[in-house]
Design an enzyme around this catalytic site. Structure first.
Site, PDB file in Angstrom:
ATOM      1  N   GLY A   1      -2.084   2.899   6.543  1.00 17.09           N
ATOM      2  CA  GLY A   1      -1.601   3.801   5.514  1.00 17.09           C
ATOM      3  C   GLY A   1      -2.549   4.944   5.262  1.00 17.09           C
TER       4      GLY A   1
ATOM      5  CD  GLU B   1      -4.470   4.380   9.012  1.00 16.72           C
ATOM      6  OE1 GLU B   1      -4.337   3.141   9.089  1.00 16.72           O
ATOM      7  OE2 GLU B   1      -4.608   4.984   7.938  1.00 16.72           O
TER       8      GLU B   1
ATOM      9  CG  ASP C   1      -6.662  -4.895 -11.090  1.00 17.59           C
ATOM     10  OD1 ASP C   1      -5.840  -4.882 -10.162  1.00 17.59           O
ATOM     11  OD2 ASP C   1      -6.737  -5.840 -11.893  1.00 17.59           O
TER      12      ASP C   1
ATOM     13  CD  GLU D   1      -9.767  -6.759  16.036  1.00 19.13           C
ATOM     14  OE1 GLU D   1      -9.218  -7.746  16.549  1.00 19.13           O
ATOM     15  OE2 GLU D   1     -10.835  -6.835  15.417  1.00 19.13           O
TER      16      GLU D   1
END
Length: 144
Positions: free
Chosen positions: A50, A70, A90, A120
Protein backbone atom coordinates in the site's frame (compact mmCIF):
# COMPACT_ATOMS: atom_id res chain seq x y z
CA UNK A 1 -1.26 17.31 -11.06
CA UNK A 2 -0.18 14.61 -8.59
CA UNK A 3 2.10 16.00 -5.92
CA UNK A 4 4.25 14.31 -3.27
CA UNK A 5 4.97 16.21 -0.06
CA UNK A 6 8.57 16.75 1.00
CA UNK A 7 9.36 14.06 3.60
CA UNK A 8 9.61 16.43 6.58
CA UNK A 9 6.20 17.98 5.81
CA UNK A 10 4.71 14.51 5.15
CA UNK A 11 5.75 13.30 8.63
CA UNK A 12 4.58 16.55 10.22
CA UNK A 13 1.15 16.25 8.54
CA UNK A 14 0.21 13.27 10.75
CA UNK A 15 0.04 15.67 13.72
CA UNK A 16 -2.82 17.58 12.10
CA UNK A 17 -4.93 15.33 9.89
CA UNK A 18 -5.69 11.66 9.22
CA UNK A 19 -3.83 10.27 6.20
CA UNK A 20 -5.51 8.09 3.55
CA UNK A 21 -3.71 4.89 2.56
CA UNK A 22 -4.64 2.67 -0.39
CA UNK A 23 -3.83 -1.00 0.23
CA UNK A 24 -4.08 -4.10 -1.94
CA UNK A 25 -5.17 -7.52 -0.73
CA UNK A 26 -3.95 -9.72 -3.55
CA UNK A 27 -5.36 -13.22 -3.27
CA UNK A 28 -4.94 -16.57 -4.93
CA UNK A 29 -6.49 -19.87 -3.81
CA UNK A 30 -7.40 -18.41 -0.39
CA UNK A 31 -3.82 -17.28 0.14
CA UNK A 32 -2.99 -13.60 0.51
CA UNK A 33 0.08 -11.62 -0.41
CA UNK A 34 2.11 -9.53 1.99
CA UNK A 35 5.34 -7.67 1.54
CA UNK A 36 8.16 -7.04 3.99
CA UNK A 37 9.14 -3.40 4.45
CA UNK A 38 12.64 -2.32 3.48
CA UNK A 39 12.14 1.16 4.96
CA UNK A 40 11.23 2.80 8.23
CA UNK A 41 8.93 2.74 10.06
CA UNK A 42 8.57 -0.95 10.84
CA UNK A 43 11.47 -2.01 8.58
CA UNK A 44 11.58 -5.81 8.24
CA UNK A 45 7.89 -6.28 9.07
CA UNK A 46 5.10 -7.78 6.97
CA UNK A 47 2.20 -5.62 5.79
CA UNK A 48 -0.32 -5.26 2.98
CA UNK A 49 1.14 -3.60 -0.10
CA UNK A 50 0.00 0.00 0.00
CA UNK A 51 0.82 3.66 -0.12
CA UNK A 52 -0.51 6.98 1.02
CA UNK A 53 -2.70 8.78 -1.46
CA UNK A 54 -0.91 11.73 -3.06
CA UNK A 55 -2.51 15.14 -3.54
CA UNK A 56 -4.37 15.12 -6.86
CA UNK A 57 -4.12 11.33 -7.24
CA UNK A 58 -7.22 9.22 -7.81
CA UNK A 59 -7.70 6.15 -5.60
CA UNK A 60 -7.42 3.66 -8.46
CA UNK A 61 -4.33 5.42 -9.81
CA UNK A 62 -2.78 4.99 -6.37
CA UNK A 63 -3.66 1.26 -6.49
CA UNK A 64 -1.92 0.97 -9.87
CA UNK A 65 1.12 2.79 -8.45
CA UNK A 66 1.26 0.37 -5.51
CA UNK A 67 1.21 -2.60 -7.91
CA UNK A 68 3.91 -1.10 -10.08
CA UNK A 69 6.22 0.30 -7.39
CA UNK A 70 5.90 -2.27 -4.59
CA UNK A 71 5.17 -5.48 -6.49
CA UNK A 72 6.44 -4.92 -10.03
CA UNK A 73 3.08 -5.85 -11.58
CA UNK A 74 0.41 -4.08 -13.59
CA UNK A 75 -2.91 -3.91 -11.75
CA UNK A 76 -6.04 -4.02 -13.90
CA UNK A 77 -8.27 -1.63 -11.94
CA UNK A 78 -11.37 -3.16 -13.55
CA UNK A 79 -10.65 -6.29 -11.47
CA UNK A 80 -10.28 -4.43 -8.17
CA UNK A 81 -13.04 -4.88 -5.61
CA UNK A 82 -13.44 -2.50 -2.68
CA UNK A 83 -13.22 -4.68 0.43
CA UNK A 84 -13.60 -1.94 3.00
CA UNK A 85 -12.54 1.28 4.61
CA UNK A 86 -10.84 0.89 7.98
CA UNK A 87 -10.10 3.52 10.60
CA UNK A 88 -6.88 3.24 12.62
CA UNK A 89 -6.08 5.80 15.28
CA UNK A 90 -3.36 3.97 17.21
CA UNK A 91 -1.67 1.09 15.32
CA UNK A 92 0.63 3.21 13.16
CA UNK A 93 3.31 5.11 15.07
CA UNK A 94 2.95 8.01 12.66
CA UNK A 95 -0.69 8.74 13.51
CA UNK A 96 -4.31 8.37 12.37
CA UNK A 97 -4.66 6.35 9.14
CA UNK A 98 -7.74 5.68 7.03
CA UNK A 99 -7.04 2.45 5.10
CA UNK A 100 -8.93 1.82 1.89
CA UNK A 101 -8.45 -1.83 0.93
CA UNK A 102 -9.03 -3.21 -2.55
CA UNK A 103 -9.11 -6.94 -3.26
CA UNK A 104 -7.55 -8.43 -6.37
CA UNK A 105 -7.69 -12.10 -7.42
CA UNK A 106 -4.72 -13.04 -9.53
CA UNK A 107 -4.51 -16.11 -11.70
CA UNK A 108 -1.69 -18.23 -13.04
CA UNK A 109 1.95 -17.75 -12.22
CA UNK A 110 2.59 -14.08 -11.55
CA UNK A 111 6.17 -12.95 -11.07
CA UNK A 112 6.39 -10.25 -8.42
CA UNK A 113 9.40 -7.97 -8.29
CA UNK A 114 10.13 -6.12 -5.05
CA UNK A 115 10.49 -2.37 -5.42
CA UNK A 116 12.92 -0.18 -3.51
CA UNK A 117 10.65 -0.02 -0.43
CA UNK A 118 10.06 -3.79 -0.38
CA UNK A 119 12.46 -6.40 1.00
CA UNK A 120 10.42 -9.53 0.22
CA UNK A 121 7.04 -10.58 -1.22
CA UNK A 122 5.29 -13.76 -0.12
CA UNK A 123 1.92 -15.56 -0.14
CA UNK A 124 0.46 -16.68 3.20
CA UNK A 125 -2.33 -18.99 4.40
CA UNK A 126 -2.25 -17.58 7.95
CA UNK A 127 -1.44 -14.14 9.29
CA UNK A 128 2.29 -14.18 10.24
CA UNK A 129 2.32 -11.12 12.51
CA UNK A 130 1.61 -7.95 10.60
CA UNK A 131 2.23 -4.28 11.40
CA UNK A 132 0.03 -1.22 11.33
CA UNK A 133 -3.70 -2.04 11.44
CA UNK A 134 -3.25 -4.63 8.69
CA UNK A 135 -3.55 -7.63 11.03
CA UNK A 136 -6.93 -6.35 12.25
CA UNK A 137 -7.99 -5.69 8.65
CA UNK A 138 -7.06 -9.22 7.58
CA UNK A 139 -8.99 -10.68 10.52
CA UNK A 140 -12.05 -8.54 9.72
CA UNK A 141 -11.88 -9.84 6.15
CA UNK A 142 -11.96 -13.45 7.36
CA UNK A 143 -8.29 -14.45 7.53
CA UNK A 144 -6.68 -16.05 10.59
Amino acid sequence: MVKRLPYKIFVESFKYVPRVAVNLLLQKDRQFLLNKRAILPEKGSWHLPGSFLLKGEKLLDCAKRVGRNELGVAIDVKKLKLLGIFDDTDKDIRGHIVDIVYGYEFEGDVVFKAGRDTEEIKLFHKIPGVVFAHENILKELGYE
